[in-house]
Design an enzyme around this catalytic site. Structure first.
Site, PDB file in Angstrom:
ATOM      1  N   GLU A 282       0.840  -1.308  -0.020  1.00 53.49           N
ATOM      2  CA  GLU A 282       0.019  -0.108  -0.141  1.00 53.49           C
ATOM      3  C   GLU A 282       0.885   1.395   0.113  1.00 53.49           C
ATOM      4  O   GLU A 282       1.879   1.265   0.816  1.00 53.49           O
ATOM      5  CB  GLU A 282      -0.872   0.020   1.302  1.00 53.49           C
ATOM      6  CG  GLU A 282      -2.050  -0.902   1.067  1.00 53.49           C
ATOM      7  CD  GLU A 282      -2.805  -0.894   2.274  1.00 53.49           C
ATOM      8  OE1 GLU A 282      -2.642  -0.096   3.405  1.00 53.49           O
ATOM      9  OE2 GLU A 282      -3.840  -1.540   2.547  1.00 53.49           O
TER      10      GLU A 282
ATOM     11  N   ASP B 213      -5.380   8.361  10.559  1.00 59.76           N
ATOM     12  CA  ASP B 213      -4.105   8.278  10.931  1.00 59.76           C
ATOM     13  C   ASP B 213      -3.649   8.624  12.102  1.00 59.76           C
ATOM     14  O   ASP B 213      -4.038   9.793  12.534  1.00 59.76           O
ATOM     15  CB  ASP B 213      -3.141   8.563   9.770  1.00 59.76           C
ATOM     16  CG  ASP B 213      -3.194   7.533   8.465  1.00 59.76           C
ATOM     17  OD1 ASP B 213      -3.175   6.322   8.568  1.00 59.76           O
ATOM     18  OD2 ASP B 213      -3.591   8.300   7.622  1.00 59.76           O
TER      19      ASP B 213
END
Length: 252
Positions: free
Chosen positions: A36, A47
């Site tokens: 990824e 995140d």
């Protein structure tokens, strides 16, 4: 797109700079069944601090979407590892959804995961991916209902990404019991392969998740943290980490 068992690794493109990203991708290719690659974004709300800072470092280094696609093209000249772009919707929307997907696919991108695009609002994106043979990945979390999990499974042509906990990405010492409940529930509903991410950082985590029935495991923050600490000199330690994580795939 993934086969059981798969190790999936994540890095943010352009951290610490785009040329080092290519070097890191070559290291990851030795151990990863899929990679990824994050497109840096100014507000990566899903995140945790480690990956959030990597986005900011990448933007500070001047990384643009065009640079990300260029590094994919260069990587694909020598490697066959599938690449999934992990992005927020804004950079894709600004470029034009159909245009972005078409250019990304021609650059060698195999799949895309748009973190903040709900499956209920993804028709234009799904149509563009279908027309360009781009695999799609959608996120499901512990509080995703069974009905919505079925929708996510149907929309995900690559795999379903199971978020292991409530909260953001980041290294954790222990796995939450939530992840095992989610894997069990998803296996009873989903037809697509299942990968698990958020908080996975050790070979022991990889082994337990795969034994629970997942097809793949995603590791990001543990790798990105090394880049934060060592910058352009991080490849050797990333190699060590990935070699150790790979041992978790031997779980029988």
């Amino acid at each position: 797109m993934i086969r059981r068992p798969s190790l999936i690794t994540y890095v943010t493109a352009g951290d610490p700079d785009i040329s080092t990203t290519l070097d890191i991708l070559k290291v990851l290719a030795k151990y990863s069944d899929l990679i990824e690659l994050g497109i840096p974004f100014s507000d990566p709300m899903a995140d945790g601090r480690t990956i959030e800072k990597s986005h900011h470092r990448a933007l500070k280094s001047g990384t643009k979407v065009e640079d990300v696609l260029r590094v994919v093209r260069e990587f694909k000249r020598e490697h066959e590892n599938p690449i999934v772009l992990m992005s927020y919707y804004n950079p894709i929307y600004v470029k034009g959804v159909g245009r972005f997907v078409r250019i990304a696919r021609s650059s060698g991108v195999d799949g895309m995961l748009i973190v903040d695009l709900p499956v209920e609002e993804a028709n234009e994106y799904l149509d563009a991916c279908y027309r360009n043979d781009m695999k799609t990945v959608f996120l499901a979390s512990p509080n995703t209902t069974n009905e919505r999990l079925r929708m996510i499974d149907e929309a995900s042509s690559g795999f379903v990404y199971l978020v292991s906990l409530y909260g953001t990405t980041g290294v954790r010492d222990k796995l939450s019991n939530l992840v095992f409940d989610l894997i069990k529930r998803a296996k009873s509903i989903c037809k697509k392969p299942l990968s698990v991410g958020f908080g996975v950082s050790k070979a022991e985590h990889v082994r337990k998740i795969l034994k629970a029935g997942a097809d793949g495991v995603v590791v990001g923050s543990a790798i990105v943290r090394v880049i934060e600490e060592e910058g352009r000199e991080s490849c050797d330690r990333i190699d060590e980490i990935c070699r150790e994580l790979r041992k978790g795939l031997i779980f029988h």
